[in-house]
Enzyme design. Structure first.
Site, PDB file in Angstrom:
ATOM      1  CE1 TYR A 153      53.458  50.512  42.712  1.00  0.00           C
ATOM      2  CE2 TYR A 153      52.220  50.511  44.772  1.00  0.00           C
ATOM      3  CZ  TYR A 153      52.815  49.825  43.720  1.00  0.00           C
ATOM      4  OH  TYR A 153      52.764  48.446  43.696  1.00  0.00           O
ATOM      5  CG  ASP A 248      45.352  55.840  45.048  1.00  0.00           C
ATOM      6  OD1 ASP A 248      44.802  55.321  46.040  1.00  0.00           O
ATOM      7  OD2 ASP A 248      46.319  55.321  44.449  1.00  0.00           O
ATOM      8  CE  LYS A 276      49.044  51.199  51.433  1.00  0.00           C
ATOM      9  NZ  LYS A 276      50.036  50.146  51.358  1.00  0.00           N
TER      10      LYS A 276
HETATM   11  N1  HOZ Z   1      51.756  50.803  48.671  1.00  0.00           N
HETATM   12  C1  HOZ Z   1      52.753  50.115  49.406  1.00  0.00           C
HETATM   13  C2  HOZ Z   1      54.077  50.721  49.168  1.00  0.00           C
HETATM   14  N2  HOZ Z   1      54.069  52.096  49.145  1.00  0.00           N
HETATM   15  C3  HOZ Z   1      52.717  48.683  49.098  1.00  0.00           C
HETATM   16  C4  HOZ Z   1      53.794  47.904  49.722  1.00  0.00           C
HETATM   17  C5  HOZ Z   1      54.324  46.902  48.756  1.00  0.00           C
HETATM   18  O1  HOZ Z   1      54.562  47.266  47.597  1.00  0.00           O
HETATM   19  O2  HOZ Z   1      54.507  45.793  49.215  1.00  0.00           O
END
Ligand code: HOZ
Length: 442
Positions: A153, A248, A276
């Protein structure tokens, strides 16, 4: 009653009322789908405050937090140094729309910790960072295709929403309506850890692939580690074919040690994305790389990307304070040792309960997959019994322990967690797993 005995969160009336009202004005009552707990059942949390390793909901219930704002919080909630920096900056102004010395300071801290990065561009979210890195790779190579990995992701930009992990995996959204077919067709998905598939896709799309984008440790299909040689293999293949490698590190940057996962795995991408932790819980992300690539970005080059709040002073102060704390000797050693004990304890609890499962972990990242075979890619992750995960999640929440509300996410240990917290978590997990083993369909 001991902390590990089964119990409901004592009172949830206020949280329930707030959520019911929120559902009327916020889509699904949330501002990000993973907060809705749709895949695990139970009631979404309404949080009032955080302190250290704990969250406190609107009814005053304390929760031991392993979500840690999806990995953004490494020091723990409301860390005094970070809160003080934000409060001080708030007195001086919250946004200027022109450069501050703070941006130089945070960029310098990052490039010292990751010396292979020469230039940084700050943005406000991980999605912006990955989206901009892909645009840059396309601008430099003058090619259109990108390769990503199933179950990884990289945020919610159009190019990343096919066969993606995190909320899409959680909600079972394989393709996202609204993404033009013509654009979706430019994203080529291959299985994580499969270099042959990467070779083949390059053979099929000769000289048309701008970049490969990869999470060095996949943490959005649950935690999946790179096989030995996988990342180095990607480096060789991309170099051979004149494509860029985008690593990433939105989750892994400053998560595994004071630096990048690339330094741990002995590989260097052409572009690196971060988010983050570098904002200490305030919206900051970045893309970075060698000057020969980054200098294609406007104003030096023609690849355009901009943002009113990019490099925001509040966020820079939070990031600087966070990195300064993280650089203190011994912090990661302590954190990773605690997390290792947690993973070992969970493994033992699963074995004792006679439940077939895999605990994938590295540093302070981990995921339990209720699967009998090792999980090395998205196909393996999807084989996990997600109903069992949901039950485990709910049972742990009743015991005051907040795990990721999805099989396809990571659990994060923070530097505020203590060995007593880890013991309590293992003990609660042992109880929950014994209960599950005794009554699997309850
Ligand atoms: N990257 C985060 C989830 N793996 C983001 C959290 C979200 O989508 O709110």
């Amino acid at each position: 009653m001991s902390a590990t005995q089964r119990r409901s969160l004592p009172d949830r009336r206020r949280s329930r009322e707030i959520f019911a009202k929120a559902e009327k004005v916020l889509v699904g009552g949330v501002n990000s789908p993973v907060r809705a707990f749709r895949a695990v059942g139970g009631e979404p949390l309404i949080i009032e405050k955080g302190s250290g390793q704990h969250l406190y909901d609107a009814d005053g219930n304390a929760l031991l937090d392993y979500v840690c704002s999806w990995g953004a919080i490494l020091l723990g909630h409301a860390h005094p140094a970070v809160s003080a920096a934000i409060a001080d900056q708030a007195q001086r102004g919250t946004s200027f729309g022109v450069t501050t010395e703070l941006e130089l300071e945070l960029a310098t801290l990052i490039t010292i910790a990751m010396p292979f990065l020469e230039k940084v561009r700050f943005v406000s979210s991980g999605t912006e960072a990955t989206m901009s890195a892909v645009r840059l790779a396309r601008g430099i190579t003058k090619r259109d295709f990108i390769v990503k990995f199933q179950g990884c992701y990289h945020g919610h930009a159009d190019s990343f929403l096919s066969q993606a992990g995190s909320g899409l995996a959680t909600l079972g959204i394989a393709e996202c309506p609204g993404v033009p077919q013509a654009l979706a067709a430019l994203t080529l998905n291959v299985p994580y850890n499969d270099l042959n598939a990467v070779e083949q896709i390059f053979a099929q799309h000769k000289d048309k692939i701008a970049a490969v984008i990869v999470e060095p440790v996949a943490a959005n299909m649950g935690v999946v580690l790179p096989r030995d040689g996988f990342l180095k293999g990607l480096r060789e293949i991309t170099r051979k074919h004149g494509a860029l490698l985008i690593i990433d590190e939105v989750i892994t940057g400053f998560r595994l040690h004071y630096g990048s996962a690339q330094q741990i795995f002995g590989v260097q991408g052409d572009l690196t994305t971060m988010g983050k932790i570098i904002g200490g819980g305030v919206p900051v992300a970045a893309y970075a790389g060698r000057a020969e690539f980054m200098d294609h970005v406007a104003p030096l080059g023609p690849v355009y990307q901009a943002g009113t709040l990019a490099g925001n002073p509040l966020a820079m102060r939070a990031g600087i304070a966070t990195l300064k704390e993280l650089s203190k000797p011994g912090l990661y050693e302590g954190l990773n040792a605690l997390a290792k004990n947690l993973a070992a304890g969970l493994q033992k609890a699963l074995k004792d309960a006679g439940i077939a499962a895999q605990v994938n972990s590295i540093g302070s990242l981990s995921t339990i997959f209720f699967a009998s075979q090792p999980v090395t890619d998205y196909t393996g992750a999807k084989r996990s019994d997600t109903k069992l995960y949901a039950r485990f999640f709910r049972d742990m929440l009743q015991r005051g322990i907040f795990l990721a509300p999805s099989q396809f996410e990571a659990a994060f240990v923070s530097a505020s967690h203590t060995s007593a917290d880890i013991d309590r978590t293992i003990s609660a997990a042992a109880d929950a797993l014994q209960a599950i083993a005794a009554q699997p369909s309850a």
